[in-house]
Design a protein around this motif. Structure first.
Motif, short mmCIF file in Angstrom:
data_model
loop_
_atom_site.label_atom_id
_atom_site.label_comp_id
_atom_site.label_asym_id
_atom_site.label_seq_id
_atom_site.Cartn_x
_atom_site.Cartn_y
_atom_site.Cartn_z
N ILE A 28 0.84 -1.20 0.00
CA ILE A 28 0.00 0.00 0.00
C ILE A 28 0.87 1.25 0.00
O ILE A 28 0.63 2.19 -0.76
N ARG A 29 1.90 1.24 0.84
CA ARG A 29 2.79 2.40 0.90
C ARG A 29 3.50 2.60 -0.43
O ARG A 29 3.67 3.73 -0.89
N ASN A 263 10.55 4.42 -12.85
CA ASN A 263 11.12 3.63 -13.94
C ASN A 263 10.70 2.19 -13.71
O ASN A 263 11.04 1.57 -12.71
N GLY A 264 9.91 1.64 -14.64
CA GLY A 264 9.39 0.29 -14.46
C GLY A 264 8.07 0.32 -13.70
O GLY A 264 7.20 1.16 -13.96
N PHE A 265 7.92 -0.57 -12.72
CA PHE A 265 6.67 -0.63 -11.97
C PHE A 265 6.43 0.69 -11.22
O PHE A 265 7.36 1.25 -10.64
N PRO A 266 5.16 1.18 -11.21
CA PRO A 266 4.85 2.44 -10.53
C PRO A 266 4.77 2.26 -9.02
O PRO A 266 3.69 2.36 -8.42
N ILE A 267 5.92 2.01 -8.40
CA ILE A 267 5.97 1.83 -6.96
C ILE A 267 7.21 2.53 -6.41
O ILE A 267 8.23 2.66 -7.09
N ARG A 268 7.10 2.99 -5.17
CA ARG A 268 8.21 3.60 -4.44
C ARG A 268 8.12 3.15 -2.98
O ARG A 268 7.02 2.82 -2.50
N PHE A 269 9.26 3.20 -2.29
CA PHE A 269 9.24 2.86 -0.86
C PHE A 269 10.26 3.72 -0.13
O PHE A 269 11.46 3.61 -0.35
#
Length: 305
Positions: A28-29, A263-269
Motif C-alpha cells: 500500500i505504501r 522507472n518500471g513498476f509504478p511503486i516507491r518505498f
C-alpha cells in the motif's frame, strides 16, 4: 505434546498474520508513494542575491517517466498542478519517458500546456536519448520548450538577468561544463541543470568562466525502492552524496530530486515522488523547507563528505 503443537501452531499463525499485514502495509505504501506527488516548497536565501530577484519562483521537476499512472489524464493533472503553483520559470531535469510503453505519446502533448512567466527550459536524460533520440529536439521545439545541451540561456526577471544553463546527459550524451557556462558573468545569478548529478562531482565552475548559485539534478529517484530510507541502490558513483535531497558544495546549493515518476513498476518505498518550488530570497545562506519548517542547509553541509 498436544498442548505444545497447539501452542506452536498458534504462534506460527500469529507470525504469518503479522507477516501478511506487513506485506500489505509495504504494498500500500509503495503504491501511495508513487501516485502522490509531493510539492516541496523551498525558500533559498542567498546573501548576494540581486534584490530584484526577491521572491522569484523556480519550479523544478525531473524523471517524469510518462506512463502508468501518468498517462493522458495523469499528465494533464500534473501540468495543471504545476501551473497552479504560478512559477516564474519552469526547469525540467530529464527522463520524461522511459520504462513504459508509449511514454512519448503521453508526455509531449501535455508539455505544451505548461505556463510560466519566463517559459520552460529542459535538459535531456539518458532515457530520452535511448527512447526518443533525435526526435526529442523537434518535440521539445513544437511544445515551446527550450532544450539546453551544453548551452545556456538568459532571461530577465524584474530587469535582473538570470542565466539558465543545461549540461548534456552523462550516460547518453556528451557533457561539457566549460562550454555550458560560456558567456555567463560570475556576478549574475545562474542555475545549472543536469539530469545526472555525478556531473557535479568535479566541482561546478566558479571562476571567471562562470559561477553558479544553484544546481539541480534528478536521475537517482532517491533509490525509488529503499530499505526504509536507510539504504538504497541508486545509479550514481557517489553513493549517498548524490542520492537525494540537498548538498552544499563549493558554496553552491545542489538539489538531487527523487523525481516525479517511476522507472518500471509504478511503486516507491521511502523515496516519495516529489517536485520542487524554490523561492529566492536575499539573506544569510539558508535552505528552508517551508512545509516542514526546518532549515536543511545544516544537514546539507554535513552531507558534503
Amino acid at each position: 505434546m498436544e498442548h505444545f503443537f497447539r501452542y506452536s501452531l498458534s504462534t506460527l499463525l500469529f507470525a504469518l498474520a503479522v507477516f501478511v499485514l506487513f506485506v500489505i502495509f509495504v504494498l500500500i505504501r509503495m503504491i501511495i508513494e508513487a501516485k502522490h506527488i509531493h510539492v516541496r516548497n523551498i525558500r533559498l536565501s542567498l546573501p548576494e542575491l540581486d534584490e530584484r530577484l526577491e521572491g522569484m519562483r523556480i519550479f523544478f521537476g525531473s524523471d517524469i517517466h510518462a506512463g502508468p499512472p501518468l498517462r493522458e489524464k495523469g499528465m494533464a493533472k500534473l501540468v495543471e498542478r504545476i501551473n497552479m503553483l504560478d512559477p516564474d520559470v519552469i526547469l525540467l531535469g530529464g527522463d520524461y519517458v522511459g520504462g513504459h510503453f508509449h511514454g512519448t505519446d503521453y508526455f509531449y502533448p501535455a508539455l505544451k500546456n505548461l505556463r510560466a512567466t519566463h517559459g520552460t527550459f529542459a535538459v535531456a536524460g539518458n532515457h530520452d536519448y535511448w527512447e526518443t533520440g533525435n526526435e526529442m529536439d523537434t518535440l521539445m521545439y513544437e511544445a515551446g520548450v527550450r532544450l539546453l545541451r551544453n548551452k545556456n540561456a538568459c532571461i530577465e526577471h524584474n530587469g535582473a538577468p538570470v542565466y539558465i544553463a543545461g549540461v548534456d546527459d552523462l550516460w547518453a550524451g556528451n557533457p561539457d561544463l566549460l562550454k555550458t557556462v560560456e558567456g555567463i558573468e560570475q556576478s549574475e545569478f545562474a542555475v545549472m541543470i543536469s539530469h545526472n548529478p555525478d556531473v557535479f562531482a568535479e566541482g561546478l565552475p566558479n571562476d571567471n568562466k562562470g559561477g553558479f548559485d544553484l544546481a539541480l539534478a534528478g536521475h537517482t529517484h532517491g533509490g525509488q525502492i529503499t530499505a526504509f530510507g536507510k539504504w538504497a541502490y541508486a545509479p550514481t558513483e557517489f553513493g549517498k552524496r548524490y542520492l537525494n535531497e540537498w548538498r552544499i558544495e563549493d558554496d553552491v546549493p545542489i538539489l538531487v530530486s527523487n523525481g516525479i515518476g517511476c522507472n518500471g513498476f509504478p511503486i516507491r518505498f521511502y523515496a516519495p515522488a516529489e517536485m520542487h518550488l524554490i523561492e529566492l530570497s536575499r539573506g544569510p545562506e539558508k535552505i528552508e523547507d517551508l512545509d516542514m519548517g526546518v532549515d536543511v542547509s545544516i544537514a546539507a553541509r554535513i552531507a558534503r563528505g
